[in-house]
Design an enzyme around this catalytic site. Structure first.
Site, PDB file in Angstrom:
ATOM      1  N   SER A  66       0.788  -1.236   0.000  1.00 49.92           N
ATOM      2  CA  SER A  66       0.000   0.000   0.000  1.00 49.92           C
ATOM      3  C   SER A  66       0.816   1.280   0.000  1.00 49.92           C
ATOM      4  CB  SER A  66      -0.958   0.013   1.203  1.00 49.92           C
ATOM      5  OG  SER A  66      -2.050  -0.833   0.965  1.00 49.92           O
ATOM      6  N   LYS A  69       0.156   3.828  -2.672  1.00 53.57           N
ATOM      7  CA  LYS A  69      -0.845   4.901  -2.586  1.00 53.57           C
ATOM      8  C   LYS A  69      -0.216   6.285  -2.452  1.00 53.57           C
ATOM      9  CE  LYS A  69      -4.477   1.956  -0.630  1.00 53.57           C
ATOM     10  NZ  LYS A  69      -3.883   0.698  -0.168  1.00 53.57           N
ATOM     11  N   SER A 126      -5.885   3.821   4.463  1.00 46.76           N
ATOM     12  CA  SER A 126      -5.310   3.046   3.366  1.00 46.76           C
ATOM     13  C   SER A 126      -6.391   2.364   2.529  1.00 46.76           C
ATOM     14  CB  SER A 126      -4.336   1.989   3.902  1.00 46.76           C
ATOM     15  OG  SER A 126      -3.562   1.450   2.870  1.00 46.76           O
TER      16      SER A 126
END
Length: 397
Positions: A66, A69, A126
């Site tokens: 993640s 991102k 997230s």
């Protein structure tokens, strides 16, 4: 007539305020001990100068989970800054975005949420679904947005990075490196809204509605380590535990990236140890505050003769505690400053030296176009400069 000439010369001087300074990357490793023994890859970097204080397999390509991102958020913030979108714009959720698994804010197909709130969901919780919804909003399709991500990575010098999606869910040929993520982290730190969000430990979305959603930050260091206000955690079974973190104390901002940690507790402890090392060893010294005049230069044969070069952000140097900032010297090198000059053209550079060694390099780049002056303009400029140019706007360096 003389007053008119004076105004014309000053207009040429003020045009230089639209020049900016790009920090060059200085790559030097300071720490001798392994500050992240359990990480597969790690980097500790001074955010102000880009100086690497510790590295471990920094260019090894690994799944970033993640942490991906960060690029999604960067492209959204850049689009806001360019006026292409606003934080108030409604984002409609597609079937594809709503179908994302993993961490999410449980968006439903057809639901609308502002860019601001979507971004908050990505930064704090997230959210995979919000990441894809933003990608589709900005790129039209997630596939097109991914092409934008890879192009931006190339521009930032992220040589060991390739994205396949906007949220970091497992995908073949989706990878990055600790050093590349540190570069990305430095870039996103230009947007204070991101650390405002990533520095929040808990918050809500859809307040006042029938479906309020409680956001809890996946980065626990925000709560437990002084100065931490971001940036992004990551975990998949393949990537293991990853973290791109930032912390600031007394003007010194650091970026720490670890990848492939065995568990969240070890990940957080090693990042905290990296921060402890840097805060104990170093301090930050400001060379130029935002808006300070860096130099005043004449542009030969230009329709605007004099350019005032200002810092568009604070310019700092990293100093070991106990050192004197005066031991660092500035050395200027200029290209041939003659019109025409195009946006993006390099004007020169400043090198920061200590004991004859370059420790940091700053590039001066034009963001304006300077056309070649005609004869009458040149005559007016020459007369105006002699009679009216203030001392503080006369050529320096």
């Amino acid at each position: 007539m003389l007053k008119k000439l004076s105004r014309m010369v000053l207009a040429g001087c003020l045009l230089g305020a639209s020049l900016f300074i790009c920090l060059g990357h200085t790559y030097a490793v300071e720490a001798e001990q392994d500050l992240a023994p359990h990480a597969v890859s790690a980097v500790l970097m001074d955010a102000g100068t880009g100086k690497v204080l510790f590295e471990k397999n920094p260019h090894l390509s690994l799944p970033p989970a993640s942490i991906t991102k960060l690029m999604t958020m960067l492209l959204v913030m850049e689009a806001v800054g360019q006026g292409k979108i606003t934080l108030k714009d409604p984002v409609r959720v597609s079937e594809h975005a709503a179908s994302m698994g993993g961490t999410q804010i449980f968006l439903e197909p057809g639901e609308q949420m502002s860019v601001h709130d979507m971004l908050k969901g990505v930064a704090i919780a997230s959210a995979n679904d919000a990441s894809v919804a933003l990608a589709e909003f900005l790129g039209g399709t997630e596939g097109n947005f991914v092409r934008m991500m890879n192009e931006r990575a190339r521009q930032l010098g992220m040589k060991n990075t390739h994205f396949q999606n906007a949220n970091g869910l497992p995908a073949k040929n989706h990878y990055s490196s600790a050093y590349d993520i540190a570069l990305l982290s430095r870039e996103i730190l230009k947007y204070p809204l991101i650390t405002k969000f990533t520095g929040i430990y808990q918050d809500y979305l859809r307040q006042g509605s029938k479906k309020p959603f409680w956001l809890v930050n996946t980065n626990k260091l925000v709560r437990y380590y002084q100065g931490v206000d971001g940036l992004k955690t990551g975990y998949t079974s393949e990537a293991r535990f990853c973290l791109a973190a930032t912390a600031k104390r007394e003007g010194l901002r650091l970026v720490s990236v670890v990848m492939g940690e065995p568990d969240a507790k070890t990940r957080n402890a090693e990042v905290a140890g990296m921060f402890d090392y840097a805060f104990n060893q170093y301090t930050s010294h400001t060379l130029y505050k935002k808006g300070d005049v860096v130099a005043v230069k004449k542009i030969e044969k230009g329709d605007h003769r004099t350019l005032v070069i200002r810092a568009n952000q604070p310019i700092t140097i990293l100093v070991k505690k106990g050192e004197h900032p005066q031991s660092y010297k500035k050395k200027w090198t200029w290209t041939t400053l003659q019109a025409p000059i195009k946006p993006g053209q390099s004007l020169g550079k400043i090198q920061i030296e200590k004991e004859g060694q370059v420790v940091q390099e700053l590039e001066l780049v034009s963001t304006v176009e300077i056309k070649r002056a005609n004869l009458w303009t040149s005559i007016k400029q020459a007369i105006g400069e002699v009679l009216f140019l203030p001392d503080e706007l006369k050529e320096t360096e």
